[in-house]
Design an enzyme around this catalytic site. Structure first.
Site, mmCIF file in Angstrom:
data_model
loop_
_atom_site.group_PDB
_atom_site.id
_atom_site.type_symbol
_atom_site.label_atom_id
_atom_site.label_comp_id
_atom_site.label_asym_id
_atom_site.label_seq_id
_atom_site.Cartn_x
_atom_site.Cartn_y
_atom_site.Cartn_z
ATOM 1 C CG ASP A 724 -3.125 24.653 57.401
ATOM 2 O OD1 ASP A 724 -2.330 24.752 58.391
ATOM 3 O OD2 ASP A 724 -3.678 25.872 57.040
HETATM 4 C C1 BGC Z 1 -2.526 28.050 59.510
HETATM 5 C C2 BGC Z 1 -0.912 27.647 58.694
HETATM 6 C C3 BGC Z 1 -0.058 27.289 59.724
HETATM 7 C C4 BGC Z 1 -0.437 26.583 60.630
HETATM 8 C C5 BGC Z 1 0.804 26.342 61.925
HETATM 9 C C6 BGC Z 1 -2.754 26.861 60.402
HETATM 10 O O1 BGC Z 1 -3.504 27.552 61.237
HETATM 11 O O2 BGC Z 1 -3.432 28.106 58.414
HETATM 12 O O3 BGC Z 1 -0.804 28.676 57.811
HETATM 13 O O4 BGC Z 1 1.411 27.299 58.914
HETATM 14 O O5 BGC Z 1 -1.531 26.829 61.268
HETATM 15 O O6 BGC Z 1 0.782 27.248 62.617
#
Ligand code: BGC
Length: 809
Positions: A724
């Site tokens: 993530d």
């Molecule tokens: C989230 C993810 C997301 C990523 C990119 C993160 O803060 O937890 O689910 O895909 O950001 O935007």
């Protein structure tokens, strides 16, 4: 590796691509599919005195500002889509020809226009919007004009913020309660809609002053208003079913008291999540059971039987529409395993299927099958005689069929004379001995099933030795031989031959995205870019691929469809429909320039207050796994990739990147990993995203047992695993020469996204430093990670795009 290795793309090529993406065009089938999916997900919880469906000529007074300020989706990466349009509830009602009470509608329209809600900022989203003040005589005047009131209540939720056990979030506000009471007092009929991504308190649906009808309509995406009108006016007979148990009180949920911990949460309820807990220990605490939902028609299930053939339990049942209008029913098969030495939940969803649209009097024979192994238990204690193994204990496996967990009736039984060892595994991801806790277990006692506590088994194996025993042998470097990635695709050389040409620096570049969100190498507004992030890699035929959020749409600077939220999709229990929706969504990805959709969100609804529950599907792993597989399969049928997330146990938003989910190995495997396992085995996602949190003291993005032992070793996953966004810096406790990206690569978390050390995109040198240290990350590990990434790229459209224009992203 330095700044200059990251080159700006060919500006003209990029510009041409971006221009083609402008406009409001969306995939042509998505509006109808979104509308159908949102309508099929609406759950009719209550319908007395024939309150629903409404007739178009029936005057209806609509209360609640959400009629205009509708919650189409939740906040954060999972909802932030530039949608080309949205259909509000009021617009949907008008299009359906509803006899909306105009003076009241005008009053709400004017007030909403004058009082726009404060939308807050990232992580400070509003949890609800304040209601319009309305006088008693205004309500009475509306009641004099209309017999029916429609009250709509709305709740938001979002990333980086959990919901609160407070009025305006889990509970109704005083204004909302008062509005319900006053409208109830004035109108002959009252229908309430709940427009929320999470379950909220539903105590108000009971008692003398309760509404006649209640529909949980979730957050239905851009077509919300049309979908809700379809249900209210009977174009679609409600056929959604609760994907979560609605308890009488929040305190009844078994996670209550062990949720929202800042540093950690002990998953004391163990495998008894949702209905597994309620049906086993506390049936009286349930307001609306898992799988429940009414219809405008009635169905009879008959001639049900269950048989075991070749390890598959086959349930046959006839479903007849016994009512007066067409509708669909969801048939659910539950298993009641024997308690044995391990203790089991009283019910375990084993299979489900939605019928076709059945006309009055029409019937459909359904055959639902599941392998008995799918209801096996994971023994993390050795009580069954087989520690760290999936086992089917001896005894009777009752088979139940019905239309919700509570009313499902027994239709057969499978008897196992002796324990069957399904699969011997090894300990992985168990709780740390430094943090023991007690978990809930079920024991058959003199008075039926009893809830007892036992110490959770803690980890015994040494990760260090496991890593060392499985270090990959390096591929002998050859230096550049002019082989392109396309040569691998064309069968002219092996992937290993291509990788043998890559220097350690190339390999490390491949294990990082292009450092920042909205990378210039990708489509505008992207979440990140990975793959050919340097000119050198692109010259070798490695494409740069664009990753975009998900799940509810393609999050870019361009218009893209806004889909119903994950919970709404799950509530439809219609796997083929979700698959079709995802196929169309995959087509839209190719139109919009997204190669990887960061979706589906597959975490389990452990607690109704989790801020991201709206993105996720259910409290049940089978429903989660099948929904996830349908989405992955649908998207990937277009040559683009899905990316199930957040692997695993991202069950709360509070301190999400610091929090430790302390959970037994059994609960992990039976509940929290199970949906991912189903999805991986069935749909083979090309990418997976780890979660921010720790699991038993190890961050998911460093978790060797999670991403290597279980995901790849046990489930046979061969694709790419990405973090993530960003990761927590950390030294490997077993190998001091590894930290951050080296620690991550050792776990086979192949790509750091978006690639830099921080939001600013500072370069992460940790893998490079480690590589040149004694005892550091090895060449074989760097190559193994590169192969995981390249295997995905080989399967993607991006490679073909590159073939057409070599050297360009
Ligand atoms: C989230 C993810 C997301 C990523 C990119 C993160 O803060 O937890 O689910 O895909 O950001 O935007």
């Amino acid at each position: 590796m330095n700044e200059s290795t990251h080159n700006a793309p060919d500006a003209l090529a990029q510009q041409t691509r971006q221009t083609a993406l402008g406009g409001r065009d969306i995939e042509e089938h998505l509006p109808a599919l979104c509308r159908q999916a949102a309508a099929e997900g609406a759950v009719l919880l209550k319908n007395e005195r024939g309150a629903l469906p409404l007739a178009p000529e029936q005057p209806v007074a609509v209360f609640g500002r959400v009629q205009n300020d509708y919650f189409y989706v939740g906040y954060g990466s999972g909802g932030d889509v530039k949608t080309p349009y949205t259909v509000s509830l009021m617009q949907g009602l008008r299009e359906a020809g509803a006899a909306v009470d105009e003076p009241l509608a005008a009053q709400y329209a004017a007030w909403c226009a004058d009082n726009p809600p404060d939308m807050g900022d990232w992580g400070t989203w509003p949890l609800h919007f304040d209601e319009m003040p309305i006088a008693d005589d205004e309500i009475r005047r509306a009641a004099a004009r209309c017999g029916t009131a429609l009250v709509v209540l709305g709740r938001a939720a979002g990333e980086s913020r959990d919901n609160a056990l407070a009025k305006g979030s889990y509970y109704l506000t005083d204004d909302e309660r008062a509005l319900l009471g006053r409208v109830r007092g004035a109108f002959a009929r009252m229908v309430v809609l709940v427009n929320a991504g999470n379950l909220i308190d539903l105590g108000w649906t009971q008692g003398e002053d309760a509404p006649d009808a209640v529909v949980y309509v979730w957050q239905g995406g851009m077509e919300s208003g049309r979908a809700v009108a379809d249900v209210l006016y009977g174009r679609v007979s409600p056929c959604g079913k609760l994907p979560d148990t609605a308890a009488r009180r929040y305190e009844d949920y078994p996670s209550a008291g062990h949720f929202l911990g800042k540093e950690y949460n002990e998953y004391v309820e163990d495998i008894f999540v949702g209905y597994r807990y309620f049906e086993t220990f506390a049936p009286q605490a349930v307001l609306f059971p898992f799988g429940f939902g009414l219809s405008y028609t009635t169905f009879a299930l008959s001639d049900a039987s269950a048989q075991l053939c070749d390890g598959q339990v086959r349930v046959q049942v006839r479903v007849t529409n016994t009512g007066a209008c067409a509708g669909k029913e969801v048939v659910q098969v539950y298993c009641a395993p024997p308690q044995g030495a391990l203790g089991k939940p009283a019910r375990h969803l084993a299979a489900f299927e939605k019928t076709q649209l059945l006309a009055p009097g029409e019937m459909q024979e359904l055959t639902l099958s599941f392998p008995l192994e799918a209801v096996a238990s994971y023994d993390d204690t050795g009580a069954s005689g087989h520690r760290f193994a999936w086992v089917l204990e001896a005894g009777e496996y009752g088979v139940f069929v019905g239309t919700d967990v509570r009313s499902a009736a027994q239709c057969g039984c499978v008897r196992l004379e002796s324990l069957r060892l399904v699969r011997q595994l090894q300990e992985a991801c168990a709780p740390s001995p430094a943090h023991p806790f007690e978990r809930l277990v079920c024991r058959a006692g003199a008075h039926g099933l009893e809830a007892q506590r036992e110490p959770v088994p803690v980890a015994q194996h040494a990760r260090k030795q496991r890593v060392l025993d499985n270090l990959p042998a390096p591929i002998s470097p050859t230096g550049e031989r002019g082989l392109l990635l396309g040569d691998v695709a064309a069968g002219r050389c092996r992937l290993e031959d291509f990788v043998a040409q890559l220097s350690p620096e190339d390999l490390i570049v491949l294990s990082h995205g292009d450092r920042v969100m909205d990378s210039p190498l990708g489509t505008k507004g992207n979440a990140g870019v990975l793959g050919g992030v340097t000119e050198r890699l692109r010259a070798m035929g490695v494409p740069a691929v664009t990753a975009t959020d998900g799940p509810s749409g393609i999050r870019l600077q361009y218009y893209a469809s806004l889909l119903p939220c994950g919970t709404a999709l799950a509530a439809g229990w219609n796997v083929p429909l979700v698959r079709r929706l995802a196929e169309a969504h995959g087509r839209e990805m190719t139109m919009k320039g997204s190669d990887i959709l960061l979706a589906p969100g597959m975490n389990i609804h452990r607690d109704p207050l989790c801020g991201r529950n709206f993105e996720y599907f259910s409290e049940d792993p089978l429903l989660t796994g099948r929904m996830g597989a349908a989405i992955v399969g649908g998207i990937q049928s277009n040559g683009v990739s899905a990316c199930p997330k957040h692997f695993a146990c991202n069950n709360q938003e509070t301190n999400r990147s610091g929090n430790d989910s302390r959970v037994s190995e059994r609960a992990l495997r039976e509940i929290y990993l199970r949906g991912f396992e189903i999805c991986v085995r069935e749909a083979k996602p090309q990418n997976i995203m780890t979660s921010y949190n720790q699991i038993n003291g190890v961050w998911s993005h460093y978790n060797y047992d999670l991403c290597t032992t279980i995901l790849r070793g046990e489930w046979g996953y061969t694709g790419c695993v990405m973090t993530d966004w960003w990761m927590r810096p950390c030294r490997d406790p077993d190998f001091p020469a590894l930290s951050d990206s080296a620690y991550r690569i050792r776990a086979q978390v192949d790509v750091l996204m978006p690639g830099g050390k921080n939001f600013a995109g500072d370069i992460d040198f940790s893998a490079l430093h480690s590589y040149y240290q004694p005892g550091g990350i090895t060449l074989g590990e760097l190559q193994r990670g590169a192969c995981n990434v390249l295997r995905y790229l080989l399967a993607s459209n991006a490679l073909r795009r590159m073939d057409a224009a070599p050297g360009r992203p």
